[in-house]
Design a protein around this motif. Structure first.
Motif, PDB file in Angstrom:
ATOM      1  N   ARG A 251       7.271   9.014  -3.352  1.00 14.28           N
ATOM      2  CA  ARG A 251       6.346   7.916  -3.107  1.00 14.28           C
ATOM      3  C   ARG A 251       6.831   7.086  -1.926  1.00 14.28           C
ATOM      4  NH1 ARG A 251       5.154   5.048  -8.682  1.00 14.28           N
ATOM      5  NH2 ARG A 251       3.386   4.323  -7.429  1.00 14.28           N
ATOM      6  N   LEU A 252       5.914   6.680  -1.075  1.00 18.44           N
ATOM      7  CA  LEU A 252       6.277   5.965   0.155  1.00 18.44           C
ATOM      8  C   LEU A 252       5.366   4.757   0.343  1.00 18.44           C
ATOM      9  CD1 LEU A 252       7.897   5.925   2.855  1.00 18.44           C
ATOM     10  CD2 LEU A 252       6.114   7.415   3.801  1.00 18.44           C
ATOM     11  N   TRP A 253       6.002   3.611   0.555  1.00 14.58           N
ATOM     12  CA  TRP A 253       5.275   2.370   0.832  1.00 14.58           C
ATOM     13  C   TRP A 253       5.716   1.868   2.212  1.00 14.58           C
ATOM     14  CZ3 TRP A 253       7.630   3.482  -3.852  1.00 14.58           C
ATOM     15  CH2 TRP A 253       6.817   3.498  -4.991  1.00 14.58           C
ATOM     16  N   PRO A 254       5.046   2.312   3.276  1.00 17.80           N
ATOM     17  CA  PRO A 254       5.447   1.858   4.614  1.00 17.80           C
ATOM     18  C   PRO A 254       5.235   0.350   4.736  1.00 17.80           C
ATOM     19  CG  PRO A 254       3.890   3.718   4.736  1.00 17.80           C
ATOM     20  CD  PRO A 254       3.877   3.219   3.321  1.00 17.80           C
TER      21      PRO A 254
ATOM     22  N   ASP B 283      10.392  -0.313   5.056  1.00 17.82           N
ATOM     23  CA  ASP B 283       9.780   0.776   4.286  1.00 17.82           C
ATOM     24  C   ASP B 283      10.522   0.956   2.962  1.00 17.82           C
ATOM     25  OD1 ASP B 283       8.200   1.164   6.511  1.00 17.82           O
ATOM     26  OD2 ASP B 283       8.997   3.148   7.010  1.00 17.82           O
TER      27      ASP B 283
ATOM     28  N   ARG C 168       0.838  -1.204   0.000  1.00 15.95           N
ATOM     29  CA  ARG C 168       0.000   0.000   0.000  1.00 15.95           C
ATOM     30  C   ARG C 168       0.871   1.251   0.000  1.00 15.95           C
ATOM     31  NH1 ARG C 168      -1.559  -0.489   4.553  1.00 15.95           N
ATOM     32  NH2 ARG C 168      -0.768   1.392   5.513  1.00 15.95           N
ATOM     33  N   GLU C 169       0.541   2.183  -0.882  1.00 17.15           N
ATOM     34  CA  GLU C 169       1.284   3.435  -0.962  1.00 17.15           C
ATOM     35  C   GLU C 169       0.597   4.503  -0.122  1.00 17.15           C
ATOM     36  OE1 GLU C 169       2.031   4.690  -4.976  1.00 17.15           O
ATOM     37  OE2 GLU C 169       2.989   6.556  -4.340  1.00 17.15           O
ATOM     38  N   THR C 170       1.398   5.285   0.614  1.00 21.75           N
ATOM     39  CA  THR C 170       0.859   6.337   1.466  1.00 21.75           C
ATOM     40  C   THR C 170       1.088   7.692   0.805  1.00 21.75           C
ATOM     41  OG1 THR C 170       1.208   5.109   3.493  1.00 21.75           O
ATOM     42  CG2 THR C 170       1.241   7.472   3.706  1.00 21.75           C
ATOM     43  N   PRO C 171       0.069   8.563   0.754  1.00 16.09           N
ATOM     44  CA  PRO C 171       0.288   9.892   0.170  1.00 16.09           C
ATOM     45  C   PRO C 171       1.290  10.683   1.021  1.00 16.09           C
ATOM     46  CG  PRO C 171      -2.055   9.482   0.662  1.00 16.09           C
ATOM     47  CD  PRO C 171      -1.286   8.365   1.272  1.00 16.09           C
ATOM     48  N   THR C 172       2.145  11.469   0.361  1.00 15.46           N
ATOM     49  CA  THR C 172       3.197  12.198   1.096  1.00 15.46           C
ATOM     50  C   THR C 172       3.030  13.709   1.058  1.00 15.46           C
ATOM     51  OG1 THR C 172       4.571  12.272  -0.867  1.00 15.46           O
ATOM     52  CG2 THR C 172       4.916  10.417   0.623  1.00 15.46           C
TER      53      THR C 172
ATOM     54  N   CYS D 200      10.755   3.747  -0.405  1.00 14.54           N
ATOM     55  CA  CYS D 200      10.316   5.034  -0.940  1.00 14.54           C
ATOM     56  C   CYS D 200      10.965   5.241  -2.301  1.00 14.54           C
ATOM     57  CB  CYS D 200      10.621   6.183   0.023  1.00 14.54           C
ATOM     58  SG  CYS D 200      12.359   6.536   0.271  1.00 14.54           S
TER      59      CYS D 200
END
Ligand code: MD6
Ligand code: FE
Length: 216
Positions: free
Chosen positions: A15-18, A165, A5-9, A167
């Protein structure tokens, strides 16, 4: 594997996928990376001015980034052993495909080892031939305090990168200024001896259409 799941930054193109890698995936990737360091050990580069980096480095893949008295560059061999870099683990090539969707594989993986007080000053990744290709970053081990701001300079924001994580700097954030302020020591037990390993996958010298069918 379903895509992480990608998190909006709030920073277009960053782009960040925790938690993209679960604990088992982190452990197996770390084992693969540490196995490559038997032939390609971590070494401590110096800046062109002769200052030692606080991080130790090595590389994987056809090319890796090095710094020494002669400057910064990508080269196909380890600066201490003069041997070719070990291949990139397939897991990383698969992760690049799944998360970036870039139509060609990375040709370089820089491996950074942070122990104790190691940090990385604000910088831009701009030594690559094709600045439209993304840079993908995987964090393993202790959580890092990551700082990022616009290419032109100005206000930066801080966020934490924990083990697993992933990114990416893409599009308008490709030349973002970024660095590592510090580690949260002891926040992970993953890396033997403590600390953090960061992997950055890049298109260093290959341009789209070059050599892509050979996979390098
Ligand atoms: C680090 N990362 O996480 C340093 N570069 O240790 C980077 O310098 C970096 O996180 C390009 C793209 C993503 C990154
Ligand atoms: Fe960078």
């Amino acid at each position: 594997m379903s895509p992480p799941r990608e998190t909006p930054t709030g920073l277009p193109g960053f782009r960040l996928w925790p938690g993209a890698l679960d604990a088992a995936a982190q452990a197996s990737l770390l084992a693969e990376v540490l196995a490559t360091t038997e032939a390609a050990p971590f070494y401590r580069p110096v800046t062109p001015g002769g200052r030692p980096f606080s991080v130790e480095m090595t590389g994987m893949g056809p090319l890796a980034w090095v710094s020494d008295r002669a400057g910064y560059r990508y080269q196909p061999t380890h600066p201490v052993t003069d041997a070719p870099w070990p291949p990139m683990p397939q897991t990383l090539l698969d992760l690049w495909d799944a998360l970036t969707g870039w139509p060609a594989p990375p040709d370089a993986c820089l491996v950074n080892l942070y122990r104790g007080e190691a940090k990385m000053g604000l910088h831009q990744d701009r030594d690559e031939a094709d600045l439209t290709a993304p840079v993908l970053s995987v964090s393993l081990g202790d959580t890092a305090v990551f700082r990022i701001g616009p290419a032109e300079g100005g206000r930066t924001q801080s966020l934490k990168l924990a083990s697993g994580d992933v990114c990416a700097l893409t599009g308008p954030a490709r030349l973002a200024r970024h660095g590592i302020d510090r580690l949260l020591a002891g926040s992970s037990q993953l890396v033997p001896g403590g600390g953090r390993i960061n992997l950055t996958l890049r298109r260093a010298l290959w341009r789209l259409g070059d050599r892509d069918s050979t996979g390098g």
